[in-house]
Design a protein around this motif. Structure first.
Motif, PDB file in Angstrom:
ATOM      1  N   GLY A 246     -12.716  12.807  12.523  1.00 52.73           N
ATOM      2  CA  GLY A 246     -11.255  12.187  12.090  1.00 52.73           C
ATOM      3  C   GLY A 246     -11.622  10.638  12.918  1.00 52.73           C
ATOM      4  O   GLY A 246     -12.512   9.792  13.178  1.00 52.73           O
ATOM      5  N   LEU A 247     -10.077  10.146  12.566  1.00 48.35           N
ATOM      6  CA  LEU A 247      -9.981   8.674  12.310  1.00 48.35           C
ATOM      7  C   LEU A 247      -8.786   8.331  13.228  1.00 48.35           C
ATOM      8  O   LEU A 247      -7.813   9.657  13.234  1.00 48.35           O
ATOM      9  CB  LEU A 247      -9.722   8.403  11.141  1.00 48.35           C
ATOM     10  N   GLY A 248      -8.374   7.648  14.408  1.00 47.43           N
ATOM     11  CA  GLY A 248      -7.815   7.657  15.252  1.00 47.43           C
ATOM     12  C   GLY A 248      -7.201   5.432  14.884  1.00 47.43           C
ATOM     13  O   GLY A 248      -8.543   4.968  15.047  1.00 47.43           O
ATOM     14  N   SER A 249      -5.961   6.075  14.412  1.00 45.91           N
ATOM     15  CA  SER A 249      -5.615   3.918  15.071  1.00 45.91           C
ATOM     16  C   SER A 249      -4.811   3.838  15.150  1.00 45.91           C
ATOM     17  O   SER A 249      -4.140   4.567  14.848  1.00 45.91           O
ATOM     18  CB  SER A 249      -5.874   4.058  13.183  1.00 45.91           C
ATOM     19  N   LEU A 250      -4.378   2.425  15.558  1.00 42.43           N
ATOM     20  CA  LEU A 250      -3.317   2.316  16.175  1.00 42.43           C
ATOM     21  C   LEU A 250      -2.820   1.140  15.720  1.00 42.43           C
ATOM     22  O   LEU A 250      -2.895  -0.081  16.358  1.00 42.43           O
ATOM     23  CB  LEU A 250      -3.614   1.572  17.588  1.00 42.43           C
ATOM     24  N   PRO A 251      -1.742   1.037  15.040  1.00 31.75           N
ATOM     25  CA  PRO A 251      -1.283  -0.378  13.721  1.00 31.75           C
ATOM     26  C   PRO A 251      -0.816  -0.943  14.742  1.00 31.75           C
ATOM     27  O   PRO A 251      -0.286  -0.851  15.898  1.00 31.75           O
ATOM     28  CB  PRO A 251      -0.632   0.826  12.671  1.00 31.75           C
ATOM     29  N   HIS A 252      -1.069  -2.313  14.952  1.00 32.91           N
ATOM     30  CA  HIS A 252      -0.800  -3.658  14.629  1.00 32.91           C
ATOM     31  C   HIS A 252       0.419  -3.644  14.346  1.00 32.91           C
ATOM     32  O   HIS A 252       0.778  -3.718  13.294  1.00 32.91           O
ATOM     33  CB  HIS A 252      -1.247  -4.025  15.430  1.00 32.91           C
ATOM     34  N   ARG A 253       2.026  -4.564  14.625  1.00 31.49           N
ATOM     35  CA  ARG A 253       3.265  -5.009  14.489  1.00 31.49           C
ATOM     36  C   ARG A 253       2.830  -6.075  12.967  1.00 31.49           C
ATOM     37  O   ARG A 253       3.661  -5.990  12.321  1.00 31.49           O
ATOM     38  CB  ARG A 253       3.847  -5.300  15.043  1.00 31.49           C
ATOM     39  N   ARG A 254       1.378  -6.704  13.368  1.00 35.02           N
ATOM     40  CA  ARG A 254       1.469  -7.784  12.160  1.00 35.02           C
ATOM     41  C   ARG A 254       1.229  -7.553  10.679  1.00 35.02           C
ATOM     42  O   ARG A 254       0.865  -7.641  10.550  1.00 35.02           O
ATOM     43  CB  ARG A 254       0.651  -8.590  12.534  1.00 35.02           C
TER      44      ARG A 254
END
Length: 441
Positions: A246-254
């Protein structure tokens, strides 16, 4: 269909009353219900689904989570549990192995097990302790008194969605990332706190299923932008012929959202063919879910309602781990409720219930505040690649220190110099306030 196991009665019945209602039977809810029932409290455990069931998860437990299973009395030597020695970090062609530390307060091993039956095991323990499970019961809203205090929930039950009413002087919301009960009580999400996204898929892989390490990849790139993935990839062994990838992603607002499917395809194409992580060996569809992190819903107690697990955004902003935290919060909530119910309704009981958010903040307040800063300034912008710099990976002391920071596997009081440094670092973090704002009436 609901189970007919006599040790776990979950027949859909009419309106009911209890001393405590727990909404949601995931790790947080099942743990809270078990400890409440073990203390002799009449507790209703409401679950919208049935067991066993699918759940998006990495299926890996650090020693912190293993400790909670041992405290609950789960037989971790039974078939289906796979032990892990530690973690393997992969970054830019380099790899490093970090064994789980030998600490007095934690086991020196981790575990993996599919969430398909993990929750079912915890629920069975709750029912064996005396909790009353009601499966296929979906809570639809809170019941409140004139003062706005929760006194139960309305629900629909069974395949035909019959209306039901469940009443109790205390309600524990463990209904996951949707947090429907909390939202209905005016407890909204803090938009400044991170929400990650995870996607996982099972593959048949004879060469990797018995790997003694949880493997984490820190040098993945987003398929659309080529930027470093603000997260990591994982390959966790399940010991039954499969692995959880799997992948975990914490998208930044930019930077916006990440296409996890395309990013995973791009990553898997890099991996050795003999690992078998290809479409023909896939054993499930790709499933994804939101990961509410860093205490993104507060306060954790208000007007008779306690929030535990994902409903309170208790997933670690450092690593994305949430199962251990959910079980710890479930135990803490149960302890606060048991002590509160010893007192008559009124100010004394309220005082006891308000100890719950204080305990949660004692456990994680400074750690999560520092983690939220790290997620916003580093992990969400640049991913884990800068953290796993070649000089860090070349230093056993730095690697072990970083591993304990990311997983919060440390003893209190400190077991060794690394524990002492981590505790000293956290003491420098200001205490977070217990409530972000006054909840809506």
């Amino acid at each position: 269909m609901p189970s007919t196991d006599p040790q776990r009665p979950d027949a859909v019945t009419g309106d009911e009353e209890a001393r405590v209602i727990v909404v949601g039977a995931g790790p947080a809810g099942a743990t809270a219900a078990m400890y409440l029932a073990r203390a002799g409290v009449d507790v209703l455990l409401l679950e919208k689904g049935t067991f066993p069931r699918e759940k998006v998860c990495g299926d890996g437990l650090t020693p912190r989570g293993v400790r909670q299973l041992v405290r609950m009395g789960v037989d971790i030597d039974a078939p289906g549990w796979t032990r892990t020695r530690g973690m393997r970090w992969m970054c830019e062609g380099r790899q490093v192995h970090i064994d789980w530390p030998r600490l007095g307060g934690h086991p020196d091993f981790g575990l993996t097990r599919s969430r398909y039956d993990f929750d079912d095991i915890l629920v069975r323990h709750a029912c064996e302790a005396g909790a009353r499970l009601r499966a296929e019961v979906k809570a639809t809203g809170p019941l409140t008194d004139r003062a706005g205090r929760i006194i139960g929930v309305t629900a629909v039950a069974g395949p035909d969605k019959q209306p039901r009413t469940y009443r109790a002087p205390v309600v524990i919301a463990a209904d996951g990332a949707s947090a429907r009960t909390a939202l209905a009580m005016g407890l909204e999400r803090d938009p400044t706190r991170p929400i990650a996204t995870a996607a996982r898929r099972y593959y048949r892989s004879a060469s990797r299923t018995h790997d003694p390490y949880l493997e984490l990849w820190a040098d993945l790139r987003c398929s659309r932008t080529g930027r470093d993935l603000p997260g990591y990839g994982w390959i966790f062994p399940l010991g039954d012929g499969r692995v959880n990838v799997g992948l975990g992603s914490l998208p930044h607002r930019r930077h916006g959202a990440v296409d996890l499917r395309a990013t995973m395809d791009q990553w898997l194409a890099r991996l050795p063919e003999e690992w078998g992580l290809s479409e023909e060996n896939a054993d499930s569809p790709l499933r994804s879910a939101a990961l509410p992190m860093g205490f993104n819903r507060r306060p954790q107690y208000s007007r008779g309602l306690l929030l535990v697990g994902d409903s309170a955004g208790m997933i670690s902003p450092w690593s994305g781990e949430g199962v251990a935290q959910a079980m710890e919060a479930g135990e803490a909530a149960a302890e606060a409720v048991v002590l509160a119910l010893l007192r008559p309704s009124g100010p004394g009981r309220e005082e006891a219930l308000r100890q719950y958010p204080k305990e949660i903040n004692r456990l994680w307040g400074r750690y999560y505040r520092l983690g939220n800063q790290a997620a916003d300034r580093v992990l969400g912008r640049y991913g884990y690649r800068p953290v796993l710099h070649r000089r860090v990976m070349a230093s056993p002391v730095l690697v072990r220190s970083l591993a304990r920071l990311l997983t919060e596997v440390a003893d209190e009081p400190g077991h060794d110099a690394i524990d002492a440094v981590l505790h000293g670092l956290l003491r420098l973090v200001p205490r977070p306030s217990l409530s972000r704002r006054t909840p809506k009436p």
